[in-house]
Write a protein that holds these residues in place. Structure first.
Motif, PDB file in Angstrom:
ATOM      1  N   ALA A  64      32.437  38.293  70.511  1.00  0.00           N
ATOM      2  CA  ALA A  64      32.621  39.444  69.666  1.00  0.00           C
ATOM      3  C   ALA A  64      34.037  40.002  69.652  1.00  0.00           C
ATOM      4  CB  ALA A  64      31.795  40.607  70.132  1.00  0.00           C
ATOM      5  N   ARG A  65      34.986  39.000  70.409  1.00  0.00           N
ATOM      6  CA  ARG A  65      36.388  39.364  70.516  1.00  0.00           C
ATOM      7  C   ARG A  65      36.603  40.702  71.121  1.00  0.00           C
ATOM      8  NH1 ARG A  65      38.587  36.464  65.003  1.00  0.00           N
ATOM      9  NH2 ARG A  65      37.488  34.564  65.500  1.00  0.00           N
ATOM     10  N   VAL A  66      36.001  41.079  72.277  1.00  0.00           N
ATOM     11  CA  VAL A  66      35.991  42.393  73.006  1.00  0.00           C
ATOM     12  C   VAL A  66      36.431  41.974  74.467  1.00  0.00           C
ATOM     13  CG1 VAL A  66      35.096  43.718  71.103  1.00  0.00           C
ATOM     14  CG2 VAL A  66      33.787  42.814  72.927  1.00  0.00           C
ATOM     15  N   GLY A  67      36.915  42.985  75.254  1.00  0.00           N
ATOM     16  CA  GLY A  67      36.565  42.980  76.728  1.00  0.00           C
ATOM     17  C   GLY A  67      35.449  42.959  77.028  1.00  0.00           C
ATOM     18  N   MET A  68      35.068  42.412  78.365  1.00  0.00           N
ATOM     19  CA  MET A  68      33.489  42.681  78.929  1.00  0.00           C
ATOM     20  C   MET A  68      33.715  44.123  79.437  1.00  0.00           C
ATOM     21  SD  MET A  68      31.555  40.317  81.414  1.00  0.00           S
ATOM     22  CE  MET A  68      31.958  40.703  83.075  1.00  0.00           C
ATOM     23  N   ARG A  69      34.816  44.571  79.790  1.00  0.00           N
ATOM     24  CA  ARG A  69      34.549  46.051  80.215  1.00  0.00           C
ATOM     25  C   ARG A  69      34.010  47.200  79.112  1.00  0.00           C
ATOM     26  NH1 ARG A  69      39.488  48.894  83.248  1.00  0.00           N
ATOM     27  NH2 ARG A  69      38.866  47.411  84.976  1.00  0.00           N
ATOM     28  N   SER A  70      34.609  46.839  77.917  1.00  0.00           N
ATOM     29  CA  SER A  70      34.331  47.630  76.911  1.00  0.00           C
ATOM     30  C   SER A  70      32.885  47.485  76.440  1.00  0.00           C
ATOM     31  CB  SER A  70      35.350  47.406  75.506  1.00  0.00           C
ATOM     32  OG  SER A  70      36.538  47.556  75.899  1.00  0.00           O
ATOM     33  N   LEU A  71      32.512  46.160  76.580  1.00  0.00           N
ATOM     34  CA  LEU A  71      30.989  45.738  76.078  1.00  0.00           C
ATOM     35  C   LEU A  71      30.027  46.512  77.210  1.00  0.00           C
ATOM     36  CD1 LEU A  71      28.823  44.005  74.407  1.00  0.00           C
ATOM     37  CD2 LEU A  71      29.577  42.341  76.161  1.00  0.00           C
ATOM     38  N   LEU A  72      30.352  46.428  78.194  1.00  0.00           N
ATOM     39  CA  LEU A  72      29.586  47.271  79.435  1.00  0.00           C
ATOM     40  C   LEU A  72      29.494  48.580  79.044  1.00  0.00           C
ATOM     41  CD1 LEU A  72      30.455  45.076  82.736  1.00  0.00           C
ATOM     42  CD2 LEU A  72      28.680  44.904  81.302  1.00  0.00           C
ATOM     43  N   GLU A  73      30.754  49.197  79.114  1.00  0.00           N
ATOM     44  CA  GLU A  73      30.830  50.909  78.941  1.00  0.00           C
ATOM     45  C   GLU A  73      29.893  51.115  77.690  1.00  0.00           C
ATOM     46  OE1 GLU A  73      34.961  51.552  78.534  1.00  0.00           O
ATOM     47  OE2 GLU A  73      35.401  51.457  80.745  1.00  0.00           O
ATOM     48  N   VAL A  74      30.030  50.689  76.430  1.00  0.00           N
ATOM     49  CA  VAL A  74      29.423  50.965  75.551  1.00  0.00           C
ATOM     50  C   VAL A  74      27.844  51.059  75.545  1.00  0.00           C
ATOM     51  CG1 VAL A  74      29.061  49.040  74.051  1.00  0.00           C
ATOM     52  CG2 VAL A  74      29.516  51.130  72.910  1.00  0.00           C
ATOM     53  N   ASN A  75      27.421  49.836  76.487  1.00  0.00           N
ATOM     54  CA  ASN A  75      26.039  49.746  76.861  1.00  0.00           C
ATOM     55  C   ASN A  75      25.409  50.606  78.080  1.00  0.00           C
ATOM     56  OD1 ASN A  75      24.927  47.625  74.658  1.00  0.00           O
ATOM     57  ND2 ASN A  75      26.849  47.080  75.232  1.00  0.00           N
ATOM     58  N   ASP A  76      26.521  51.234  78.788  1.00  0.00           N
ATOM     59  CA  ASP A  76      26.316  52.095  79.728  1.00  0.00           C
ATOM     60  C   ASP A  76      25.555  51.127  80.941  1.00  0.00           C
ATOM     61  OD1 ASP A  76      26.214  54.182  81.655  1.00  0.00           O
ATOM     62  OD2 ASP A  76      24.216  54.727  80.982  1.00  0.00           O
ATOM     63  N   ALA A  77      26.333  49.779  81.178  1.00  0.00           N
ATOM     64  CA  ALA A  77      25.865  48.608  82.094  1.00  0.00           C
ATOM     65  C   ALA A  77      26.762  48.190  82.919  1.00  0.00           C
ATOM     66  CB  ALA A  77      25.199  47.577  81.140  1.00  0.00           C
ATOM     67  N   VAL A  89      22.029  44.357  72.526  1.00  0.00           N
ATOM     68  CA  VAL A  89      23.174  44.844  73.084  1.00  0.00           C
ATOM     69  C   VAL A  89      24.163  45.588  71.955  1.00  0.00           C
ATOM     70  CG1 VAL A  89      25.412  44.174  74.055  1.00  0.00           C
ATOM     71  CG2 VAL A  89      23.233  43.308  74.955  1.00  0.00           C
ATOM     72  N   CYS A  90      24.559  46.713  71.900  1.00  0.00           N
ATOM     73  CA  CYS A  90      25.489  47.382  71.140  1.00  0.00           C
ATOM     74  C   CYS A  90      26.885  46.711  71.207  1.00  0.00           C
ATOM     75  CB  CYS A  90      25.561  48.825  71.436  1.00  0.00           C
ATOM     76  SG  CYS A  90      24.104  49.663  71.075  1.00  0.00           S
ATOM     77  N   LEU A  91      27.773  46.518  70.231  1.00  0.00           N
ATOM     78  CA  LEU A  91      28.886  46.030  70.404  1.00  0.00           C
ATOM     79  C   LEU A  91      29.992  47.286  70.239  1.00  0.00           C
ATOM     80  CD1 LEU A  91      28.541  42.753  68.105  1.00  0.00           C
ATOM     81  CD2 LEU A  91      28.298  42.989  70.715  1.00  0.00           C
ATOM     82  N   PRO A  92      31.018  47.054  71.001  1.00  0.00           N
ATOM     83  CA  PRO A  92      32.039  48.301  70.716  1.00  0.00           C
ATOM     84  C   PRO A  92      32.633  48.340  69.369  1.00  0.00           C
ATOM     85  CG  PRO A  92      32.412  46.662  72.911  1.00  0.00           C
ATOM     86  CD  PRO A  92      31.240  46.321  71.926  1.00  0.00           C
ATOM     87  N   VAL A  93      33.131  49.311  68.914  1.00  0.00           N
ATOM     88  CA  VAL A  93      33.902  49.699  67.857  1.00  0.00           C
ATOM     89  C   VAL A  93      34.921  48.364  67.713  1.00  0.00           C
ATOM     90  CG1 VAL A  93      35.529  50.993  66.374  1.00  0.00           C
ATOM     91  CG2 VAL A  93      33.591  52.032  67.555  1.00  0.00           C
ATOM     92  N   GLY A  94      35.302  47.781  66.602  1.00  0.00           N
ATOM     93  CA  GLY A  94      36.267  46.773  66.553  1.00  0.00           C
ATOM     94  C   GLY A  94      35.716  45.263  66.816  1.00  0.00           C
ATOM     95  N   ALA A  95      34.348  45.091  67.410  1.00  0.00           N
ATOM     96  CA  ALA A  95      34.099  44.141  67.713  1.00  0.00           C
ATOM     97  C   ALA A  95      33.644  43.042  66.451  1.00  0.00           C
ATOM     98  CB  ALA A  95      32.758  44.222  68.469  1.00  0.00           C
ATOM     99  N   THR A  96      33.734  41.639  66.684  1.00  0.00           N
ATOM    100  CA  THR A  96      33.529  40.782  65.379  1.00  0.00           C
ATOM    101  C   THR A  96      31.958  40.532  65.730  1.00  0.00           C
ATOM    102  OG1 THR A  96      35.476  39.941  65.267  1.00  0.00           O
ATOM    103  CG2 THR A  96      33.713  38.626  64.568  1.00  0.00           C
ATOM    104  N   PRO A  97      31.059  41.304  64.831  1.00  0.00           N
ATOM    105  CA  PRO A  97      29.628  40.706  65.044  1.00  0.00           C
ATOM    106  C   PRO A  97      29.259  39.306  64.625  1.00  0.00           C
ATOM    107  CG  PRO A  97      30.066  42.811  63.459  1.00  0.00           C
ATOM    108  CD  PRO A  97      31.292  41.896  63.635  1.00  0.00           C
ATOM    109  N   SER A  98      27.935  38.951  65.284  1.00  0.00           N
ATOM    110  CA  SER A  98      27.708  37.469  65.017  1.00  0.00           C
ATOM    111  C   SER A  98      27.586  37.193  63.605  1.00  0.00           C
ATOM    112  CB  SER A  98      26.354  37.330  65.675  1.00  0.00           C
ATOM    113  OG  SER A  98      25.756  36.114  65.188  1.00  0.00           O
ATOM    114  N   SER A  99      28.107  35.892  63.299  1.00  0.00           N
ATOM    115  CA  SER A  99      28.093  35.456  61.818  1.00  0.00           C
ATOM    116  C   SER A  99      26.554  35.144  61.351  1.00  0.00           C
ATOM    117  CB  SER A  99      29.043  34.259  61.923  1.00  0.00           C
ATOM    118  OG  SER A  99      28.650  33.437  62.467  1.00  0.00           O
ATOM    119  N   SER A 100      25.740  34.929  62.404  1.00  0.00           N
ATOM    120  CA  SER A 100      24.469  34.500  61.816  1.00  0.00           C
ATOM    121  C   SER A 100      23.616  35.487  61.010  1.00  0.00           C
ATOM    122  CB  SER A 100      23.522  34.097  63.045  1.00  0.00           C
ATOM    123  OG  SER A 100      23.217  35.593  63.820  1.00  0.00           O
ATOM    124  N   CYS A 101      22.869  34.952  59.668  1.00  0.00           N
ATOM    125  CA  CYS A 101      22.452  36.005  59.014  1.00  0.00           C
ATOM    126  C   CYS A 101      21.017  35.761  59.061  1.00  0.00           C
ATOM    127  CB  CYS A 101      22.762  35.625  57.651  1.00  0.00           C
ATOM    128  SG  CYS A 101      24.525  36.067  57.439  1.00  0.00           S
TER     129      CYS A 101
END
Length: 332
Positions: A64-77, A89-101
């Motif tokens: 998702a091209r985000v820091g792991m700390r940001s990912l953990l914080e947004v999931n309260d994990a 898992v919720c992705l932080p603002v600015g993350a690149t979502p998965s390209s799978s459709c």
């Protein structure tokens, strides 16, 4: 089974403490996924990721091209929390979502500079609500050049033709939009220049006019209309505090005000305002290097046109008395 599951969890937690990237445990040998759902994330304006076998906090953050700390914080994990196949898992603002459709044969589109959810939906011939639903997204999710957007089945959109389409839409909007504005977005003393198209980060181009004045200067509605959307300042959101003002003439034309210090009291989404009415205060929120107002014009609800000629034609904002408010009060 309980004993096996407990042992597995303990071993994975220990590994996560060392590597901070615990692999997911296959769902066939674990308990049911956690209660978070995709709607939980999208309801907060966030993208989501469905955990599958082999995933880890570190792998998800990297993809998702985000820091792991940001990912953990947004999931309260924490990095010690074990992921299970089927978790969301919720992705932080600015993350690149998965390209799978889903379904996997759905068409995709690669986001280009200047694209928005509305523009992609319009050019693909689908409603924006359907496009958002296909991507499990809300219109608050920011998309960046290079992101992959899933298109609803049956629709198509060519990246190679998008620049031509964008140019045509912009030219068309410029040629048919002659209504002008009834009031200036700011009064003097202030200054601005023709910075339309100036380069910005990540390959973007400036699609508005920046007006500079003293911090907390009044910001005015440029036409009679309705405040149709509001954005609050939060990490990763370029616009900061922002208003969308849609004209009352039924054309769909809207005006975008970004980087506000605050909103005028008593106003909310759906409020009707008059031209010259104070709607906020100039500030420095969002992706802003100094206090200013970023102002855009979108004729007929389409791509923006250069506001500079319109502002100049309306007299600029270097001098001038403040606009009388609906109550009769004239700001000092």
């Amino acid at each position: 089974m309980t004993t096996v599951r407990t042992a597995l969890r303990v071993s994975i937690v220990l590994a996560a403490t060392v590597a901070a990237s615990a692999l997911v445990i296959p769902s066939s040998v674990t308990a049911a996924p956690i209660g978070r759902t995709t709607s939980t994330c999208s309801g907060s304006g966030l993208a989501s990721h469905l955990v599958s076998d082999g995933d880890s906090w570190f792998a998800i953050a990297r993809a998702a091209r985000v820091g792991m700390r940001s990912l953990l914080e947004v999931n309260d994990a924490s990095a010690d929390d074990v992921l299970y196949s089927g978790d969301v898992v919720c992705l932080p603002v600015g993350a690149t979502p998965s390209s799978s459709c889903s379904p996997s044969n759905s068409p995709t589109y690669t986001v280009e500079s200047g694209d928005t959810w509305w523009e992609i939906a319009t050019r693909a011939g689908v409603s924006m609500s359907r496009l958002l639903a296909t991507n499990d997204a809300s219109d608050e999710r920011v998309i960046h050049p290079g992101n992959t957007v899933c298109l609803p089945p049956g629709s198509s959109l060519s990246s190679s033709n998008s620049s031509t389409s964008n140019s045509s839409a912009s030219a068309s909007a410029s040629s048919v939009w002659t209504s002008g504005i009834e009031a200036l977005p700011m009064r003097g003393p202030c200054w601005f220049s023709d910075d339309w198209g100036d380069p910005r980060g990540a390959g973007r181009r400036h699609e508005g006019t920046d007006l500079f004045a003293a911090p907390n200067s009044y910001v005015y509605a440029v036409v009679d209309g309705t405040l149709t959307r509001r954005s609050w300042d939060q990490p990763g959101r370029r616009s900061g505090n922002a208003w969308w003002l849609t004209a009352a003439d039924g054309s769909g034309t809207y005006y975008f005000y970004a980087h506000l210090a605050d909103f005028a009291p008593g106003l909310s989404v759906g409020s009707r305002v008059d031209a010259g009415e104070i709607i906020g205060f100039m500030g420095n929120t969002g992706n802003s290097a100094s206090p200013h107002l970023h102002f855009e014009i979108h004729p007929n609800g389409g791509r923006g046109v250069n506001p500079y000629p319109v502002l100049r034609q309306s007299g600029g904002c270097k001098t001038g008395e403040q606009y009388r408010q609906p109550s009769g009060w004239v700001p000092d």
